[in-house]
Design a protein around this motif. Structure first.
Motif, PDB file in Angstrom:
ATOM      1  N   LEU A 105     -63.664 -50.058 -82.885  1.00 34.93           N
ATOM      2  CA  LEU A 105     -64.884 -49.444 -82.358  1.00 34.93           C
ATOM      3  C   LEU A 105     -65.080 -49.778 -80.881  1.00 34.93           C
ATOM      4  N   VAL A 201     -73.895 -49.919 -84.746  1.00 33.88           N
ATOM      5  CA  VAL A 201     -73.051 -50.514 -85.780  1.00 33.88           C
ATOM      6  C   VAL A 201     -73.913 -51.442 -86.628  1.00 33.88           C
ATOM      7  N   ASP A 203     -73.733 -53.841 -89.717  1.00 32.51           N
ATOM      8  CA  ASP A 203     -72.759 -54.596 -90.508  1.00 32.51           C
ATOM      9  C   ASP A 203     -73.419 -55.058 -91.807  1.00 32.51           C
ATOM     10  N   ALA A 244     -65.244 -49.048 -92.981  1.00 31.62           N
ATOM     11  CA  ALA A 244     -66.322 -48.444 -92.210  1.00 31.62           C
ATOM     12  C   ALA A 244     -66.741 -47.152 -92.892  1.00 31.62           C
TER      13      ALA A 244
END
Length: 387
Positions: A105, A201, A203, A244
């Motif tokens: 990424l 992003v 997580d 992902a």
């Protein structure tokens, strides 16, 4: 010594895994948020038979990960109770651990001085470490010292004012590591307003413990990507499988960047087998959550520890009388290591993974003794404090 190595790497501190050296036996590994329970013998037996009878070691792995992606997509839909199953294999990319996906990424967004990343400290250190290895700038904002909620005013200001290069990626853990707090409604509302030219992003490494996910909102936010792992709840830390979940266009970009054959055949087989038996493997989660509650109450009995609520499989603590004393905390962790307990010193505090009942009991006993009798007072050297 070697002039061909980039000069900036001399200033970079590498991520520290399980500490080596002389330690007591047995070792209670409560420092890396792993599941304390190994795979059941019957699943290990299935994997052994697969390895012996069906895997050709002279052949490369399935570089498309097609079967694993399908299984992951089914799990994502099922676990999030998504009625129309909107996630399919085109929304999934698989990495050699989530670290590989984080690196991909960064390469896809910020490499070549095209962007910087935003993090809220304290958080998972690999975002910053991987960015620095790629010469990508890291903009850090703070968190509330009481709740560890993100300073949203500072974060918004950073997004609006950071230039040359601008912030291209925001990294957040949900729930956060090391502080174990899930994203609040205010934080989620802020993420929803981030413009689409910035990648968000999220997580979710600890999703199976928090049971909180934003995957149901993914279709509304094409600039979001969710990271997950098989290393925690699914007990496959040794096999390094992360994934992902994102818009297919972003997944296509990640597929361009990842190395070919990045995930060994055995790791793919283990992840597929884990998903096929997910109910059996995840049935230990309620037990671990009960152990988390018990560990939290036991640690709470240690007067010098300040604890925070947790939505993950670990607990975060700091010292009350000398907060954020890095020298004392480091010495405490080292002393515990010599006694056979590994915990993590990070973010100005202590991150303690929920282990098995005996591991948790030994950890509490050792910490209680080390922190008892007024040892941690100002003016003493660490060797005096914890001797």
């Amino acid at each position: 010594m070697f002039n061909f190595i980039r000069s900036d790497l001399a200033q970079l501190k590498a991520y520290t895994p399980h500490p080596g050296g002389e330690i007591a036996v047995p070792v209670d590994q409560l420092d890396t948020n792993e599941n304390p329970y190994d795979l059941p013998p019957w699943i290990k037996g299935k994997l052994a038979r697969l390895y012996q009878m069906e895997m050709s070691c002279n052949r490369y792995p399935d570089g498309s990960h097609s079967a694993l992606k399908e299984a992951i997509a089914n799990y994502v839909n099922h676990s999030a109770h998504l009625p129309s199953s909107p996630i399919d294999a085109h929304h999934i990319s698989v990495g050699n651990g989530s670290d590989e996906l984080i690196r991909s990424l960064l390469i896809a967004t910020c490499l070549g001085q095209e962007g910087q990343i935003l993090v809220a400290h304290p958080t998972f250190s690999m975002y910053g470490i991987l960015a620095q290895t790629l010469r990508i700038g890291v903009v850090s904002v703070g968190r509330s010292p009481d709740t560890f909620e993100i300073d949203l005013n500072a974060a918004q200001q950073a997004l609006e004012q950071t230039q040359n290069p601008p912030i291209r990626v925001v990294f957040l853990v949900h729930p956060n590591s090391p502080t174990a707090n899930a994203l609040t409604e205010a934080e989620l509302a802020w993420l929803r307003e981030i413009p689409e030219q910035v990648l968000v992003v999220i997580d979710e490494a600890y999703f199976e413990f928090s049971r909180t996910s934003v995957v149901g909102e993914l279709a509304e936010h094409p600039n979001w990507v969710i990271l997950r792992t098989f290393s925690k709840a699914f007990r496959l830390a040794a096999l390094r499988v992360g994934y992902a979940i994102a818009h297919p266009h972003l997944i296509t970009t990640l597929e361009k960047i990842r190395l070919p054959y990045n995930l060994p055949t055995f790791s793919q087989a283990a992840a597929q087998l884990a998903l096929a038996h997910q109910d059996s493997l995840l049935e230990v989660i309620p037990q671990l959550l009960q152990e988390r509650t018990q560990l939290w109450h036991n640690l709470e009995q240690i007067p010098r520890l300040k604890l925070w609520p947790t939505d993950a499989n670990f607990i975060y603590a700091r010292l009350k009388d000398i907060p954020e004393s890095e020298e004392v905390l480091a010495h405490l962790v080292t002393t515990l290591k010599t006694q056979g307990t590994l915990i993590r010193h990070t973010g100005g505090g202590l991150r303690i993974t929920v282990g098995s009942p005996p591991e948790n009991q030994r950890t509490c006993q050792r910490m209680s003794i080390l922190l008892a009798n007024g040892l941690l007072t100002n003016g003493h050297q660490p060797d005096e404090l914890l001797s």
